[in-house]
Structure formats: structure tokens, C-alpha cells
Motif scaffolding. Structure first.
Motif: not given
Length: 312
Positions: A262-267, A295-303
Motif C-alpha cells: 500500500g505505502p509503496i504504491l502510494a509513494r 491495500i486499497t484503503t492503505r493507498v488512499l490513506a498514504e497518497g
């Protein structure tokens, strides 16, 4: 194309409306947009105002404020835009309206809550993702695309969810600019190896195209084997979507990353300046997302990059 835009009067709803206006020309030649608001009263107000004219006036006034916050975005957009409100539990009411309206796409602004936030307070976005039957475009910043030639990231993991997202993207390819570039992104979730991987790969986000030569050092050999394994894993994932996307003729690139997905995708999406990140999802509800992770919600939270979620 029928588009449902749930709004709540927040800044995030205004972001979603502005993004929708900017994207409307290539979302569809004839989009039909419904702006939808849910009025949910506290128990005290409910007991005081239930089934009275004051209750109806209160709801209409609240909906009017929510509509006013996004109406300016559509002033110059010459497409049908309808406004509608209802009362009830927010997630359930949005999903009921989606079933009734039958949208091809739901567009929502979102705060991008963390797992702890969702566990304690819940998340409308996560609940709608879990219950929706169509793709969702989720916006959490004032970012706007600069034209029809977009930089799009497609998260692939070899699953049917990623393949479904690729098929949706292929069906939409004729609405995109001819030079729209699609980055196929695979992230190997090897958390135990991330520390050493960072040490030997200063250019962390550069795609791994070749396996480094093995040295005599144990760690060098170990890292070489790990990189080779990740390359093999990513090649299998790319193979599930390349036959779908290659016929579109759009430029494609393959990107292999490693770490916490998740964080890697967002970053990566932010550092590479992507206009849109496309993901497949099985749609965890709030409880599952908070306890098992999403993963979806982690991407939203990080990016902050817009995320298009395609349900399988």
C-alpha cells in the motif's frame, strides 16, 4: 455513461466534483451525472423533528448546502446534472441509490482514513467500496489532470482482480489520449528483505530489469536470488494483463518494486507524477479492512493521487 457523485458538503466533495468536471470530456461523450446527498440526523434531532415539516425543512437545507459546494464545478459543463437527497444510514443509502440509479461509475471524495480510524469511526468510502457493483473513482486532493494524455498506473498482482482492472482500462482506452502511458506496477511484499534492499539499491523506485551478478559476499548472493525471484514473480503478474492491454496500442512499461504494498504504491504514484492509479479490489468492509488490512484503503490513506477501484 451514468455517474453517481455522493457529496456531503466537505472540501473532499468539492475536489471530486472539480476532478469530474476536468475528466468529463474523456469519461464519456454523453455523461449523465447525479449529485447525491444523504442526510443523517443525530438521535436527539431525530426524536425532536421526526415526521414533521421541520424535519423535512432541515433535510432540504442540509442537502442544499452540500449541493452548493459542488454546483459551481458544473456551471460550464453542458451535460445533464441532477441533484437528489435522501435520509438514512449513509453507506446503506448510497448503495441503495446506486442500485436504483445504476451508475457506470461512482465518484467520491475521501479523507483516506487509516486502519485505526476505520476501526473506531468507520469509513463511508470503505463501506461503499465493499458494497458497490461498479467501479469507483476516489479523490482526496485538489489534483487535476493536465490533459487527455495521462500517466496511469495499473497495480497488478497476478490475480483476477488485477486482470479485471486491466479489462476495464482497455475498454476505456479509446477515450484517452493516444500518448497516455500505462505503467504496470507489481510490488513484491517481501517485508523482511526491505532493509537490505534499500541499502544495495539507492535508486529504490527504478524498475529491476536485470539480475545483478552474484558476488562472493553472502548478502550479495542472497539479494541476487531475491531480485531474481521478484523478477520471475512480476513477469507472471504482467503476463496476466499484457494480452489485454497490448491491443490498445497505448505505451506500456513494466515496473517492479518491493516492500509494503500500500505505502509503496502510494509513494511511487506521487513520486512519478501519475495522474491516476487503477486497482482491482475484492472490497473489504470496514471490519475486515481494519483487522486484516486493505491495500486499497492503505493507498488512499498514504497518497493523494486519484484512485480508480475496479470490483471483480
Amino acid at each position: 455513461m451514468k455517474i453517481l457523485l455522493p457529496v456531503d458538503g466537505s472540501l473532499y466533495s468539492a475536489y471530486a466534483a472539480s476532478f469530474l468536471k476536468a475528466c468529463a470530456p474523456f469519461l464519456s461523450t454523453t455523461p449523465e451525472i447525479e449529485v447525491f446527498n444523504v442526510q443523517r440526523l443525530s438521535s436527539g434531532l431525530l426524536s425532536d423533528l421526526w415526521d414533521t415539516e421541520s424535519y423535512q425543512n432541515f433535510c432540504r437545507a442540509g442537502a442544499a448546502r452540500a449541493f452548493a459546494g459542488v454546483r459551481r464545478a458544473f456551471d460550464s459543463l453542458r451535460v445533464p446534472v441532477h441533484e437528489k437527497y435522501a435520509t438514512g444510514p449513509v453507506i446503506e443509502t448510497i448503495l441503495q441509490e446506486a442500485d436504483s440509479f445504476g451508475p457506470d461509475l461512482i465518484v467520491m471524495g475521501t479523507k483516506g482514513k487509516t486502519s485505526f480510524d476505520r476501526l473506531v469511526m468507520g469509513s463511508v468510502t470503505t463501506g461503499v467500496i465493499a458494497g458497490a457493483k461498479c467501479p469507483l473513482l476516489l479523490i482526496r486532493s485538489p489534483y487535476l489532470p493536465k490533459g487527455r494524455d495521462l500517466k496511469v498506473g495499473l497495480a497488478v498482482d497476478g490475480s483476477e482482480y488485477g486482470a479485471q482492472a486491466a479489462r476495464f482500462l482497455a475498454r476505456s482506452a479509446d477515450r484517452l489520449g493516444a500518448q497516455t502511458k500505462i505503467s504496470l506496477i507489481h510490488v513484491s511484499d517481501d517485508a523482511d528483505d526491505v532493509f537490505y534492499y534499500n541499502l544495495v539499491n539507492p535508486d529504490y523506485f527504478k524498475a529491476v530489469e536485470t539480475v545483478p551478478e552474484k558476488g562472493g559476499d553472502f548478502f550479495e548472493q542472497f539479494n541476487a536470488k531475491r531480485v531474481a525471484f521478484e523478477k520471475e514473480e512480476s513477469d507472471r503478474a504482467f503476463a496476466t494483463v499484457l494480452p489485454v492491454l497490448e491491443p490498445t496500442g497505448l505505451p506500456l512499461e513494466e515496473v517492479t518494486l518491493s516492500g509494503d504494498v500500500g505505502p509503496i504504491l502510494a509513494r511511487y504514484a506521487e513520486q512519478m507524477g501519475l495522474d491516476l492509479l487503477v486497482m482491482g479490489s475484492r472490497g473489504l468492509d470496514n471490519g475486515e479492512a481494519a483487522t486484516t488490512g486493505s491495500i486499497t484503503t492503505r493507498v488512499l490513506a498514504e497518497g493523494r493521487i486519484p484512485v480508480l477501484v475496479v470490483k471483480s
